[in-house]
Design an enzyme around this catalytic site. Sequence first.
Site, PDB file in Angstrom:
ATOM      1  N   ASP A 142       0.832  -1.185   0.000  1.00 34.08           N
ATOM      2  CA  ASP A 142       0.000   0.000   0.000  1.00 34.08           C
ATOM      3  C   ASP A 142       0.877   1.250   0.000  1.00 34.08           C
ATOM      4  OD1 ASP A 142      -2.212  -1.617   0.130  1.00 34.08           O
ATOM      5  OD2 ASP A 142      -2.388  -1.480   2.315  1.00 34.08           O
ATOM      6  N   ARG A 143       0.324   2.351  -0.442  1.00 37.66           N
ATOM      7  CA  ARG A 143       1.090   3.594  -0.549  1.00 37.66           C
ATOM      8  C   ARG A 143       1.741   3.978   0.780  1.00 37.66           C
ATOM      9  NH1 ARG A 143      -1.261   9.461  -2.649  1.00 37.66           N
ATOM     10  NH2 ARG A 143       0.750  10.559  -2.665  1.00 37.66           N
TER      11      ARG A 143
END
Length: 338
Positions: A142-143
């Site tokens: 995930d970012r």
Amino acid sequence: MSDLPGHFEIPESLSGERIDRALSLLTGRSRSDTAKMVAQGCVLVDGQIARAGSVRVAAGSTVEVTDMQLPAAVPEQRREIAPFDVLHADGDIVVVDKPSGVVTHPGSGHSAGTLADALVEQYPDMAGVGQPGRPGIVHRLDRGTSGVLVCARSSRAYDALVEQLTMRQVRRTYAALARGHPSSPTGTIDAPIGRDRENRTLMAVTSEGRDARTHYSVVETYVHPAEASLLRCRLETGRTHQIRVHLASIGLPLLGDLTYGVPDPFGIGRPLLHAATARGPGQPRPLQRGCRSPVRHACDGRPSPRSPARRTVPRDRTHHLDEAGRNRRERSGRRLLE
């Protein structure tokens, strides 16, 4: 759009060079551009399609570009390159330490500045590996999640890694800082994950979802400035947002995660989740990146003498989370492909 001449002759000075580099020097285009041209089958050497950017050319060879319409070159000073550290690289794989805040590959709302773009910029031969738009990417973070990401540099490696992930042969562990204290020092969260019924952009535990299992153990617990637990999480499956959704479902929301978790009382300014290790079948030690920052940093020095931390696991069992882990590098990356 800009046109390129269709035919080139390899001069003596470029004899023995890789086709992608030779074409870059002849046209003034970036290595990533010419690598994409080769990957798309647009480059012929002496009438034969160049199957890879690593093909060597000889003096006097004729190079033909069959599709000359390429996007206009981006000025170097405007090119957005995501930062990353390389933990291991060989002819088949690249293992990187992804920073928090960097998107793994292009997607909705993120067409540039991704880790995938940066990888192709540094390793042009990755351009044609894997799915279009996701060169070399076999799994994602995930970012907001930092840490170890294993990427394929060859088609052979891509196929092998995808199979290992599908067969659940890659062991991945994460360090997570969650609010609250688990009732048990170890546990397994076995709950299916799918799209949230009310908000389809989010994930949730739902009977309509796909099977998902997360194993966790408590490394340390804290009582100041808030009750929190440092957890070691191991993924058995790899669903979207799995650790974040699973921890929230058992009342241990991730600190700093404003989507599924709760605000971070330590002020780090990001989700406190870090991909600490990755180990393939037959690999004696995991590829890893010490996670003193930011997850360990959030824990170190925070409890006051009046509110001491309660350590639930002996420190000698948490060595891969300590500062020493930062300097260790696994040199046997090829074992991931065995």
